[in-house]
Design an enzyme around this catalytic site. Structure first.
Site, PDB file in Angstrom:
ATOM      1  N   CYS A 183      30.150  45.403  46.740  1.00  0.00           N
ATOM      2  CA  CYS A 183      31.269  46.256  47.116  1.00  0.00           C
ATOM      3  C   CYS A 183      32.076  46.536  45.852  1.00  0.00           C
ATOM      4  CB  CYS A 183      32.136  45.539  48.147  1.00  0.00           C
ATOM      5  SG  CYS A 183      33.662  46.404  48.503  1.00  0.00           S
ATOM      6  N   CYS A 361      36.926  46.863  52.958  1.00  0.00           N
ATOM      7  CA  CYS A 361      37.196  46.186  51.701  1.00  0.00           C
ATOM      8  C   CYS A 361      38.701  45.981  51.580  1.00  0.00           C
ATOM      9  CB  CYS A 361      36.669  47.054  50.557  1.00  0.00           C
ATOM     10  SG  CYS A 361      36.942  46.331  48.947  1.00  0.00           S
TER      11      CYS A 361
END
Ligand code: UQ1
Length: 432
Positions: A183, A361
């Site tokens: 990520c 996220c």
């Protein structure tokens, strides 16, 4: 014995001509990788495997024939030896050093040097496979030295905290590798925390905070990228795009970056603290596996998570080629879909539930601030709460730091948390 080869799919080198040359290298096999990471392009008119006497000589001849930029040599060694001299070296009449030249210096102008090792040849497809080139020179040995850490390993994550505390004065460099990563948030989250820590402890003016990223953007979702760029400006952080960490000289506290816009051109930065986000890729067991795609990720349908070729195989999490950010939140959402998919397949029915690429996220931007990024396959925000989540919020920090661990251990791992979609629907009165 080394050999030669060339390719024809996007994952390998497509050649026009193959050259075989005798040589000294072992064809050791560490796994394959796409050539794209080590080569400037994936097709050459002439691809020479091995940069010994035969390889260099032929590359010079072939360049004259087909032109600059159309010939490449695959050679891992940094040094080229004139071996006939070793008779005299062995006899004490010459020094070994006189037989050695840097490989770069013998590479003909206009011939590309692919600094890698060939691991497999596929002449039927005109394709070669190169060794996984995702290593950084000087690591992991460099982690023995202070001032360097990485949040990506249980062995190095506490070194980050130590380096952060020990910081005195100088460059604080945070890296982002030239590979896919889980990520894009985490490599910069630690930078925002570090910056906040030095501010809190009165050292901020002593720190030159730098984010050296291989990417050309800060984050793939515009809404959050805009918010992050604002923060970066406010906090006086320098972002250097298209910079890839290639070497760490930990004894000298130096980090070497390649400028990806000018292949081969490197710059050296002295550091007082270095946080390394390591290159990432599929595990060796999946590379070249029948269940994997060309790169090595498990090749699944992006909506049902069922394998594209083997209907009794399914994929979830980091090992898959699902084109979304790899996070625990993504796994949560995938687990709900996959449960449904497998249940139906077990009853000989077709899967119906579709994964939309949901991932989240929590972008930690300080010790009490989080931007909660949530988005889908199209990099469009898919937010749970009916508020602007691109704003830094204390509530979201507590969600990340206190609520999520509880949810993880007690609900996700026990199979009771399939992601926040039901909460989102409730929050948006069923409209999202
Ligand atoms: C989430 O579901 C999840 O998995 C448990 C995370 O990983 C720890 C997360 O960080 C986030 C943000 C989610 C999404 C959940 C909500 C309530 C927005």
């Amino acid at each position: 014995m080394s050999a030669i080869g060339v390719v024809s799919s996007c994952s390998c080198l497509r050649p026009g001509v193959w050259l075989l040359k005798p040589g000294m290298q072992n064809m050791s096999s560490f796994g394959l990788h796409t050539a794209a990471r080590c080569a400037a392009k994936d097709y050459y008119e002439v691809l020479v495997l091995g940069g010994g006497t035969g390889g260099i000589t032929m590359s010079a001849r072939m360049k004259r024939k087909v032109g600059a930029g159309n010939v490449a040599v695959v050679e891992p060694s940094k040094t080229h030896y004139y071996q006939p001299l070793w008779t005299l070296v062995g006899g004490g009449a010459k020094q070994l050093a006189t037989s050695a030249r840097p490989t770069g210096s013998v590479m003909p102008k206009g011939v590309e040097w692919i600094k890698s090792r060939v691991t497999a040849l596929d002449p039927d497809k005109n394709c070669i496979w190169l060794e996984n080139d995702i290593k950084i020179k000087g690591l992991p040995e460099g982690f023995q030295h202070p001032k360097i850490g990485s949040n990506y390993s249980v062995h190095t994550v506490e070194k980050t905290w130590k380096a952060l505390q020990d910081f005195k004065e100088g460059n604080a460099i945070f890296t982002f590798p030239n590979t896919p990563v889980k990520c894009a948030g985490a490599p910069q989250k630690i930078m925002y925390l570090s910056e906040a820590y030095w501010r809190k402890t009165g050292r901020r003016s002593k720190a030159n905070v730098m984010f050296n990223t291989s990417l050309g953007v800060i984050f793939g979702v515009k809404k959050y990228a805009d918010a992050l760029l604002e923060i970066i400006k406010e906090r006086d952080i320098a972002v250097n795009y298209k910079r890839n960490l290639v070497e760490v000289r930990a004894d000298k506290q130096e980090a070497v970056f390649e400028n990806l816009d000018k292949p081969g051109v490197t710059e050296v930065h002295q550091y007082e603290m270095l946080h390394v986000t390591p290159p990432m890729g599929p595990p060796d067991v999946l590379i070249n596996s029948p269940v994997s795609d060309d790169i090595g990720w498990v090749d699944v349908d992006k909506e049902t998570l069922q394998h594209k070729k083997y209907p009794n195989v399914f994929g979830i999490g980091d090992c898959t080629n699902l084109p979304t950010s790899k996070t625990a939140a993504a796994v949560a959402a995938q687990s709900g879909v996959l449960d449904k998919t497998i249940s139906l397949v077990m009853k000989n029915q077709l899967p119906t539930k579709k994964y939309d690429g949901y991932t989240s996220c929590p972008l930690v931007t300080g010790y009490n601030k989080v931007i909660l990024a949530e988005f889908d396959y199209d990099a469009q925000p898919l937010e749970t709460f009916p508020i602007d989540q691109s704003k830094e919020r204390v509530t979201m920090y507590h969600m990340k730091a206190d609520m999520m661990p509880f949810l993880y251990w007690n609900a996700l791992l026990k199979g009771y948390w399939g992601g926040p979609a039901p909460v989102r629907k409730l929050m948006h009165l069923g409209l999202k």
